[in-house]
Design an enzyme around this catalytic site. Structure first.
Site, PDB file in Angstrom:
ATOM      1  N   GLU A 145       4.409 -10.408   4.785  1.00 54.10           N
ATOM      2  CA  GLU A 145       3.115 -10.921   4.337  1.00 54.10           C
ATOM      3  C   GLU A 145       3.141 -11.617   2.987  1.00 54.10           C
ATOM      4  OE1 GLU A 145       0.018  -7.984   4.855  1.00 54.10           O
ATOM      5  OE2 GLU A 145       0.275  -8.014   7.028  1.00 54.10           O
ATOM      6  N   LYS A 180      -2.908   4.866   9.868  1.00 52.74           N
ATOM      7  CA  LYS A 180      -2.738   4.049  11.075  1.00 52.74           C
ATOM      8  C   LYS A 180      -1.617   4.566  11.975  1.00 52.74           C
ATOM      9  CE  LYS A 180      -4.781  -0.083   9.086  1.00 52.74           C
ATOM     10  NZ  LYS A 180      -4.689   0.254   7.646  1.00 52.74           N
ATOM     11  N   ASP A 188       0.813  -1.234   0.000  1.00 51.56           N
ATOM     12  CA  ASP A 188       0.000   0.000   0.000  1.00 51.56           C
ATOM     13  C   ASP A 188       0.839   1.272   0.000  1.00 51.56           C
ATOM     14  OD1 ASP A 188       0.755   0.050   2.736  1.00 51.56           O
ATOM     15  OD2 ASP A 188      -1.207   0.790   3.390  1.00 51.56           O
ATOM     16  N   TYR A 226      -5.209  -7.707  12.048  1.00 50.73           N
ATOM     17  CA  TYR A 226      -6.086  -6.530  12.055  1.00 50.73           C
ATOM     18  C   TYR A 226      -7.508  -6.866  12.484  1.00 50.73           C
ATOM     19  CZ  TYR A 226      -2.250  -3.956  10.021  1.00 50.73           C
ATOM     20  OH  TYR A 226      -1.031  -3.336   9.829  1.00 50.73           O
TER      21      TYR A 226
HETATM   22  C1  GCB Z   1      -0.427  -4.769   6.202  1.00 53.67           C
HETATM   23  C2  GCB Z   1       0.849  -4.425   5.529  1.00 53.67           C
HETATM   24  C3  GCB Z   1       1.172  -2.963   5.641  1.00 53.67           C
HETATM   25  C4  GCB Z   1      -0.078  -2.137   5.410  1.00 53.67           C
HETATM   26  C5  GCB Z   1      -1.080  -2.486   6.478  1.00 53.67           C
HETATM   27  C6  GCB Z   1      -2.398  -1.732   6.321  1.00 53.67           C
HETATM   28  O1  GCB Z   1      -0.706  -5.868   6.529  1.00 53.67           O
HETATM   29  O2  GCB Z   1       1.928  -5.209   5.979  1.00 53.67           O
HETATM   30  O3  GCB Z   1       2.187  -2.651   4.719  1.00 53.67           O
HETATM   31  O4  GCB Z   1       0.171  -0.773   5.400  1.00 53.67           O
HETATM   32  O5  GCB Z   1      -1.370  -3.834   6.433  1.00 53.67           O
HETATM   33  O6  GCB Z   1      -2.552  -0.699   6.939  1.00 53.67           O
HETATM   34  O7  GCB Z   1      -3.250  -2.196   5.576  1.00 53.67           O
END
Ligand code: GCB
Length: 601
Positions: free
Chosen positions: A419, A574, A168, A474
Site C-alpha cells: 500500500e 479482522k 497498524d 475494504y
Molecule cells: C490495510 C493494511 C493492513 C491493515 C488493514 C486494516 O490495508 O495493508 O496492514 O491491517 O488494512 O485492517 O486496516
C-alpha cells in the site's frame, strides 16, 4: 565479494552449530543521549528476557512496553574448544530494527533492517575454548528514512519520545528470532543459488556455488531424492544438473530434493558440505493466468502476521506448526508474508508443506496521505518524507530478502511494498529503480506490490511496472460500511477497471472486516461474526465473475496486536481466527468454499 546474507547455519559433517536461545540479561538504555556503554561490563542483575521473543509484552512495565530507543541483551558464550582449526561466526536472525553485536568490549557487527539476518565473523576476536560476554543492542526507532518508516515526536508535557508509524500492526521489537554461534571450515561454501526448470519429464537445477577465496578444492554436487538416493550429480562451481523423471514440487504436494554441494580436496577428502532443500517447479505469468508447473494456480489463503500473545513477533514453533495445520484445515494453499520477511524456519516449513508464498519486503506505510481517522494532504514522495535515503534502505531490504529467500520453492512472487502512495506524484520515480533491481536480482519470479484502496486502475501510477495486479480492498468496511449491496457494486466496478486495464492475473491480497469473536447479529451488523461471513461471501460472488481473478487472500489469518487508536480494540480483529487461533464463523464458510475449489480444480 561476500554474499549479502550467508546461508542459514546448518549442522553438517563439516559444520557445527550452537544455539544461543534462552534467557538473556536485559536492560533498557536510559535515553537517546546515553553515554554509558553497557556492553563493556556485565549488565546489572535483574531483568532476564527470553530469546526469541519481542520484549514489549514480556514485562509488566509500561516503561519497557513503550520504550523508544536502545535495549541490551547479554549472556556469556563459550566457543567450543574443538573449533581451533575452524572459522566461527555469530548470527542474529533478526533485530528489530537496528542491531549491534558486541563481543566483550568490541563492536563486531551492525545491521539496519529488522527482519533479515546479520553476522559477525569472530574467529580472530575470541580463541576457541574461551568464554566471552556477548551483548546485542537493539534499537526500535523508525524514521522517515527507515523501512518501514515512522516518526518520533517529543511529548509536550512529558518530554518523552513517542514513536508513531503509518502501519497498524504494533512495532514489536527485540530479538524475535534465534541467535547462533556456528563454525565453518577455513575453506568453505559461502553461498548457493539454485534455479529450477522442467524439460518434458526431467528436472533441471541450474546452480551457482560461491566458495571462500582461499578454496583450493573442487566443488562437487550430489542431488539426493527424499529416500536419500543419489539421483544426479556434477563437478564444478556452477552448471546444471538434470534429474530424470523428476518429482515436481507442487502446491499441496511438496517434494524436495537435497541439493548437496561439497568442497573436496585433491586427496578426495571432504572439506565442507551444505545442503539446500530444493523443490523443482516453474513459475510463470501468462495472460490472465498465474502458472505453477504450467498449470493455472488460484491462490486461497491469507495475509498473515508474526504475532502472538506475550511473544509478540517472537518465532514460535508450536504456533508455526499449528498455523500451517489451520491453513491446511481451511483449504488455504498460500499466504503473503505481510508486511515483512518472516523467520527463515517459516519459509523452510512452507517448502516442506507445499504452501505457496508471496514474499514481501518490510516496505509498509510508504503512504502519508493515508490515515483511517481522516485524510491529510501531505506529500509522501518528498525530501522531508519518503526520500532517496528511504529508497536506499528499501533497496537494501529487497536485496537482503532476495538473497535470503531465493532458493525457496514455496516463494513464487516478490511483493516489493504494501500500500504505497501509488497514486501520488513521485511514486513512479521512486518505484521504477526498485522494480528494475528486483528483476535483476531474480529474473525468474514475477513481482508485485499490494495496491491501496483509492489508487484505482485510473489513478495508480506504477502498476504497469509489475507483473501481477494485487489489490487490497475494504468495500463494506472502511467505505460503504455495513452496506453490502453498495459495496458489491463498488467492488465489481473496481475489478472491472483492473481487468480492462491489464491482460494479467488479479489477486485480492486483502479483504476483510473487523469481527469480535462471539458477537452475533441477526441483522448481520458490522463487527458480528455474521457480518464477516456475509461480507466475505459477497466478495467471493464478485470474484467468481472475473476471468482475471487468480486468488483471494483474506485479511487476516488471525487477530493481531496494533498500535493504540480509537479504531482498534485490543488490536486488529479482522482475523478469521482469534489471536489464540480459535475459528470465527467465517472460518467454516471459507473452508467450505476453498476445499470445494481445490477438489474441483
Ligand atoms: C490495510 C493494511 C493492513 C491493515 C488493514 C486494516 O490495508 O495493508 O496492514 O491491517 O488494512 O485492517 O486496516
Amino acid at each position: 565479494e561476500q554474499p549479502l546474507i550467508k546461508l542459514k547455519p546448518q549442522r553438517t559433517v563439516s559444520r557445527e552449530l550452537v544455539n544461543l536461545d534462552g534467557l538473556w540479561k536485559f536492560s533498557l538504555a536510559f535515553g537517546p543521549n546515553d553515554t554509558a556503554q553497557p556492553w563493556t561490563a556485565p549488565l546489572p542483575k535483574g531483568l532476564e528476557c527470553p530469546v526469541p521473543a519481542s520484549y514489549n509484552d514480556i514485562f509488566v512495565d509500561p516503561e519497557i512496553h513503550n520504550h523508544v530507543g536502545w535495549v541490551y541483551y547479554q549472556r556469556d558464550v563459550i566457543v567450543p574448544k574443538g573449533w581451533s582449526q575452524e572459522e566461527y561466526l555469530l548470527r542474529a536472525e533478526s533485530a528489530t530494527h537496528h542491531g549491534r553485536i558486541y563481543v566483550n568490549d568490541r563492536l563486531v557487527a551492525e545491521h539496519v533492517g529488522g527482519y533479515t539476518p546479520f553476522e559477525a565473523d569472530i574467529t580472530n576476536v575470541v580463541t576457541a575454548g574461551e568464554k566471552f560476554r556477548l551483548t546485542i543492542a537493539v534499537n526500535n526507532e523508525l524514521t522517515h528514512e527507515t523501512i518501514p518508516p515512522g516518526k518520533i515526536t517529543i511529548g509536550e508535557a512529558t518530554g518523552r519520545r513517542i514513536q508513531t508509524y503509518q502501519h497498524d500492526f504494533y512495532n514489536y521489537a527485540g530479538l524475535a528470532r534465534s541467535v547462533w554461534l556456528y563454525s565453518v571450515p577455513r575453506q568453505h561454501i559461502q553461498d548457493i543459488t539454485v534455479v529450477t526448470d522442467v524439460q518434458e519429464n526431467n528436472g533441471l537445477i541450474h546452480y551457482d556455488v560461491k566458495v571462500s577465496n582461499n578454496t583450493s578444492g573442487q566443488v562437487k554436487i550430489t542431488v539426493l531424492d527424499e529416500d536419500g538416493a543419489a539421483v544426479s550429480g556434477a563437478t564444478g562451481a556452477n552448471g546444471t544438473v538434470k534429474i530424470n523423471s523428476v518429482k515436481l514440487w507442487q502446491p499441496g504436494a511438496a517434494y524436495l530434493y537435497q541439493f548437496q554441494a561439497s568442497i573436496v580436496d585433491s586427496n578426495g577428502k571432504l572439506v565442507d558440505t551444505y545442503s539446500v532443500a530444493t523443490g523443482v517447479r516453474t513459475v510463470k505469468v501468462s495472460g490472465k493466468k498465474f502458472l505453477i508447473n504450467d498449470k493455472p494456480f488460484y491462490f486461497t489463503g491469507f495475509g498473515k502476521h508474526e504475532d502472538t500473545a506475550i511473544r509478540g513477533k517472537g518465532h514460535d514453533q508450536a504456533y508455526m506448526v499449528h498455523d500451517f495445520q489451520l491453513m491446511h484445515w481451511i483449504g488455504a494453499n498460500s499466504f503473503r508474508t505481510s508486511h515483512y520477511p518472516y523467520a527463515e524456519e517459516v519459509m523452510d516449513f512452507a517448502d516442506r508443506n507445499g504452501i505457496v508464498v508471496i514474499d514481501e519486503t518490510p516496505a509498509v506505510g510508504l503512504n502519508l496521505g493515508m490515515s483511517i481517522s481522516g485524510s491529510t494532504t501531505v506529500h509522501t514522495w518528498s525530501q522531508e518524507n519518503i526520500n532517496n535515503n528511504t529508497r536506499e534502505a528499501h533497496k537494501q531490504a529487497l536485496r537482503e530478502l532476495v538473497s535470503r529467500d531465493k532458493n525457496h520453492a514455496s516463494v513464487v512472487m516478490w511483493s516489493i511494498a504494501n500500500e504505497p502512495a501509488s497514486a501520488e506524484d513521485g511514486a513512479r520515480e521512486y518505484f521504477e529503480p526498485l522494480t528494475k533491481m528486483a528483476r535483476k536480482l531474480d529474473p525468474t519470479r514475477p513481482i508485485t506490490f499490494a495496491n491501496v484502496g483509492g489508487a484505482t486502475s485510473q489513478l495508480d501510477k506504477i502498476a504497469d511496472l509489475f507483473d501481477v495486479t494485487c489489490i487490497n480492498r475494504y468495500f463494506g468496511w472502511y467505505s460503504q460500511t455495513g452496506d453490502l449491496a453498495e459495496a458489491e457494486a463498488a467492488l465489481e466496478k473496481e475489478l472491472q477497471g483492473w481487468q480492462d486495464k491489464f491482460d494479467r492475473p488479479i489477486i485480492m491480497t486483502e479483504y476483510g472486516a473487523d469481527t469480535l469473536a462471539g458477537l452475533h447479529s441477526v441483522l448481520g451488523l458490522p463487527w458480528s461474526e455474521e457480518f464477516q461471513t456475509q461480507m466475505l461471501d459477497m466478495y467471493h460472488r464478485v470474484f467468481d465473475r472475473f476471468e482475471a481473478m487468480a486468488g483471494e487472500h483474506v485479511w487476516n489469518f488471525a487477530d493481531f496486536q496494533t498500535s493504540l487508536g480509537i479504531y482498534r480494540v485490543d488490536g486488529n480483529k479482522k482475523g478469521v481466527f482469534t489471536r489464540n487461533r480459535q475459528p470465527k464463523a467465517a472460518a467454516h464458510s471459507l473452508r467450505a468454499r476453498w476445499t470445494k475449489l481445490h477438489t474441483s480444480s
